[in-house]
Design an enzyme around this catalytic site. Structure first.
Site, short mmCIF file in Angstrom:
data_model
loop_
_atom_site.label_atom_id
_atom_site.label_comp_id
_atom_site.label_asym_id
_atom_site.label_seq_id
_atom_site.Cartn_x
_atom_site.Cartn_y
_atom_site.Cartn_z
N SER A 1 -14.30 17.22 36.26
CA SER A 1 -15.18 17.24 37.44
C SER A 1 -14.70 18.30 38.44
O SER A 1 -13.63 18.88 38.29
CB SER A 1 -15.18 15.87 38.13
OG SER A 1 -13.96 15.65 38.82
N SER B 1 -13.91 17.82 41.64
CA SER B 1 -13.30 17.23 42.82
C SER B 1 -12.06 17.98 43.31
O SER B 1 -11.63 17.79 44.44
CB SER B 1 -12.93 15.76 42.55
OG SER B 1 -11.86 15.67 41.63
N LYS C 1 -5.64 14.26 41.60
CA LYS C 1 -5.84 14.56 43.02
C LYS C 1 -4.55 15.13 43.58
O LYS C 1 -3.54 15.24 42.88
CB LYS C 1 -6.22 13.30 43.81
CG LYS C 1 -7.39 12.50 43.25
CD LYS C 1 -8.72 13.20 43.43
CE LYS C 1 -9.86 12.36 42.83
NZ LYS C 1 -11.14 13.09 42.85
N SER D 1 -15.21 14.42 46.65
CA SER D 1 -14.09 13.84 45.93
C SER D 1 -14.04 12.34 46.15
O SER D 1 -14.03 11.86 47.29
CB SER D 1 -12.77 14.48 46.40
OG SER D 1 -11.66 13.82 45.83
#
Length: 270
Positions: A91, A93, A148, A229
């Protein structure tokens, strides 16, 4: 249904290892004994005509397969569980740091050695630091891998207001770099780590706002693509037992099967 590859790898390694060991300790001798018994009751031509010894019977297919695959599976298991594991970014994010289709390498020992599948830490090596790009298992299901950036450590007070990050009451420096509609590129300074972030133009500053205190043994995570996100602002902190490792390099970019792999993005991860 997602396949739990670490679990499959562990099961296959132990299964092939047990079959190979059982054959080496017990089954092989039984085959030889049966062959000797068969050879002594047959014609003199049975066996090796030169030495007179009975030839060793052929291994069963499953034993031969296990003996061939066990060393390979064992090496892959050790490397993947304790040293380096590859992942693909699914993705956006973490844009602009990581793009969809980036293949990354994750250091599995930077935050301590952990047992495969269970994730139990068996050796302390180091702890996640603010600014690290970290892979972890999603706290809501304990299985899905997420990636992250570490924003908050135990005891930190995190505040996110009007698209501005504050840590322990201190405003984190975020410098304008470029306007790239539909986003604005900014350079954020997290202590010793400087990295780029995206802010979506025209998106209300109230999205994801709040204030949190990070409990002991937990981490507050945010994506670099701040307005796109799904992170700790929405589902909470990441406990230490769900940590997988530290992302440190991009080794290939391959967005889809219809495109060609690219190595233009090979390098370290800020």
């Amino acid at each position: 249904m997602d396949i739990d590859f670490p679990l499959v790898l562990v099961v296959l390694t132990f299964a092939t290892g047990l079959i190979w060991l059982a054959d080496k300790l017990f089954l092989r001798e039984r085959r030889l004994a049966a062959a000797r018994a068969s050879g002594s009751s047959s014609s003199p031509q049975t066996g090796n005509a030169v030495t007179g010894e009975v030839e060793e019977p052929k291994e069963p297919y499953l034993v031969d397969l296990s003996r061939s695959f066990f060393p390979v599976l064992a090496i892959v298991l050790v490397l993947r569980s304790f040293l380096v594991e590859p992942f693909q970014i699914p993705s956006g994010s973490m844009l602009p740091t990581l793009e969809v289709g980036d293949f990354i390498l994750v250091n599995k020992y930077a935050y301590g050695l952990r047992l495969p599948v269970a994730g139990t830490k068996i050796l302390e090596v180091g702890d996640p630091q603010r600014g690290d790009v970290m892979v972890f298992r999603y706290p809501k299901d304990g299985e899905t891998n997420y990636i992250k950036r570490v924003i908050g450590l135990a005891g930190d007070r995190i505040r996110y207001q009007n698209k501005q990050l504050f840590i322990n009451g201190e405003e984190i420096d975020s410098r304008f770099v470029a306007r790239l509609p539909p986003v604005e590129l900014r350079r954020e300074d997290l202590g010793e780590v400087e990295h780029d972030i995206f802010l979506t133009l025209g998106r209300p500053g109230t999205a994801g706002e709040g204030e949190w205190v990070v409990p002991e043994g937990h981490y507050f995570m945010m994506g670099d693509n701040r307005d796109n996100s799904n992170d700790s602002r929405y589902w909470g902190m990441v406990p230490d037992d769900l940590v997988v490792g530290k992302a440190f390099a991009i080794w290939m970019h391959w967005k889809s099967l219809t495109s060609l792999p690219s190595f233009d993005r090979v390098g370290g991860i800020e």
